[in-house]
Design a protein around this motif. Structure first.
Motif, PDB file in Angstrom:
ATOM      1  N   ASP A   1       7.291  16.131  -3.781  1.00 41.84           N
ATOM      2  CA  ASP A   1       8.255  16.976  -4.497  1.00 41.84           C
ATOM      3  C   ASP A   1       9.605  17.011  -3.790  1.00 41.84           C
ATOM      4  N   ALA A   2       9.585  16.907  -2.457  1.00 48.57           N
ATOM      5  CA  ALA A   2      10.840  16.918  -1.698  1.00 48.57           C
ATOM      6  C   ALA A   2      11.625  15.630  -1.892  1.00 48.57           C
ATOM      7  N   GLY A   3      10.947  14.572  -2.374  1.00 45.11           N
ATOM      8  CA  GLY A   3      11.651  13.324  -2.648  1.00 45.11           C
ATOM      9  C   GLY A   3      11.046  12.088  -2.020  1.00 45.11           C
ATOM     10  N   ALA A   4       9.868  12.221  -1.371  1.00 48.28           N
ATOM     11  CA  ALA A   4       9.210  11.029  -0.829  1.00 48.28           C
ATOM     12  C   ALA A   4       8.745  10.142  -1.974  1.00 48.28           C
ATOM     13  N   ASP A   5       8.641   8.845  -1.695  1.00 46.10           N
ATOM     14  CA  ASP A   5       8.247   7.894  -2.727  1.00 46.10           C
ATOM     15  C   ASP A   5       6.791   7.475  -2.629  1.00 46.10           C
ATOM     16  N   ASP A   6       6.209   7.619  -1.454  1.00 47.63           N
ATOM     17  CA  ASP A   6       4.818   7.239  -1.273  1.00 47.63           C
ATOM     18  C   ASP A   6       4.270   7.991  -0.069  1.00 47.63           C
ATOM     19  N   TYR A   7       2.935   8.018   0.049  1.00 44.71           N
ATOM     20  CA  TYR A   7       2.282   8.823   1.083  1.00 44.71           C
ATOM     21  C   TYR A   7       1.072   8.042   1.575  1.00 44.71           C
ATOM     22  N   VAL A   8       1.057   7.693   2.851  1.00 45.47           N
ATOM     23  CA  VAL A   8      -0.061   6.967   3.454  1.00 45.47           C
ATOM     24  C   VAL A   8      -0.705   7.865   4.498  1.00 45.47           C
ATOM     25  N   THR A   9      -1.996   8.103   4.354  1.00 37.00           N
ATOM     26  CA  THR A   9      -2.706   9.005   5.258  1.00 37.00           C
ATOM     27  C   THR A   9      -3.203   8.249   6.488  1.00 37.00           C
ATOM     28  N   LYS A  10      -2.940   8.812   7.666  1.00 37.99           N
ATOM     29  CA  LYS A  10      -3.458   8.244   8.906  1.00 37.99           C
ATOM     30  C   LYS A  10      -4.947   8.595   9.050  1.00 37.99           C
ATOM     31  N   PRO A  11      -5.763   7.696   9.638  1.00 44.63           N
ATOM     32  CA  PRO A  11      -5.419   6.338  10.047  1.00 44.63           C
ATOM     33  C   PRO A  11      -5.351   5.419   8.829  1.00 44.63           C
ATOM     34  N   PHE A  12      -4.545   4.389   8.906  1.00 39.75           N
ATOM     35  CA  PHE A  12      -4.390   3.462   7.790  1.00 39.75           C
ATOM     36  C   PHE A  12      -4.528   2.031   8.313  1.00 39.75           C
ATOM     37  N   SER A  13      -4.811   1.115   7.403  1.00 42.97           N
ATOM     38  CA  SER A  13      -4.847  -0.301   7.788  1.00 42.97           C
ATOM     39  C   SER A  13      -3.427  -0.847   7.717  1.00 42.97           C
ATOM     40  N   MET A  14      -3.108  -1.742   8.632  1.00 41.83           N
ATOM     41  CA  MET A  14      -1.766  -2.315   8.643  1.00 41.83           C
ATOM     42  C   MET A  14      -1.513  -3.130   7.376  1.00 41.83           C
TER      43      MET A  14
END
Length: 227
Positions: A92-105
């Protein structure tokens, strides 16, 4: 060269991100806190911002709001926060995507490529450059939406989603297709992204967002634009 600004206070993760992105020929700047990030964003003009929400000097959501005050650069959030309301706050603040840690490279690099693609793609329907409705006008070449005589501020992700729908008027665009095109993923579990962004687009464009006239949901299938 595509420039990426990494905003992260974990030096080991920063090192891993820098190595992986430089190997793929991205230019990389790194900031350990929000204040440095805002300064580098202004002076280095990155093409994409990768942002951790848990920064030592300020909350990442405040960094997003500060950036959105003057730039539409794609913002890719990297965070260990998994609560849906915290994800929604960042989006809502304006981010375009969200990746949750831990993530694969590999997944992160796919999201990064999708973010870059959103800023570069030309509308598929080049023959129809202006879409007019009774409530708003969309100029595909200028990448601009106007409602009631005023420019509507859209993030790159909002714009890309809207662009796909309006260049396929009257057609059902599946959830899978939108997820793949906009976020570079096809998992059905990510459909909450679509719900959040469609709600934002309706809030900005529809006269009555709770009863949309243009941005229509086909339950369980996808969305379509009725011009």
């Amino acid at each position: 060269m595509t420039r990426v600004l990494v905003v992260e206070d974990d030096p080991q993760l920063v090192r891993a991100l820098v190595i992986n992105m430089q190997a793929r020929r991205y230019g990389v700047d790194a900031a350990p806190d929000g204040a440095t990030a805002l300064r580098l964003a202004a002076t280095r003009s990155p093409d994409v911002v990768m942002l951790d929400l848990g920064l030592p000097d300020m909350d990442g959501v405040d960094v997003i709001r500060a950036l959105r005050g003057w730039t539409r650069v794609p913002i890719l959030v990297l965070s260990a926060r998994q609560a849906s309301d915290e994800k929604a706050a960042a989006l809502d603040a304006g981010a375009d995507d969200y990746v949750t840690k831990p993530f694969s490279m590999d997944e992160l690099m796919a999201r990064l490529r999708a973010a870059v693609r959103r800023t570069e793609e030309v509308p598929a329907d080049v023959g129809r450059t202006v879409v007019r409705t009774a409530d708003f006008t969309i100029d595909l070449l200028a990448k601009k939406a106007v409602r009631d005589g005023r420019d509507v501020r859209l993030t790159p992700t909002e714009w890309h989603l809207l662009e796909i729908l309006v260049t396929n008027p009257g057609r059902l665009v599946t959830q899978k297709h939108l997820l793949q095109e906009v976020w570079g993923v096809s998992q059905r579990g990510k459909t909450n992204y679509l719900r959040v962004y469609m709600a934002q687009l309706r809030r900005k464009l529809e006269a009555d967002p709770s009863h949309p006239r243009y941005l229509i949901t086909e339950p369980g299938m996808g969305y379509r634009f009725e011009g």
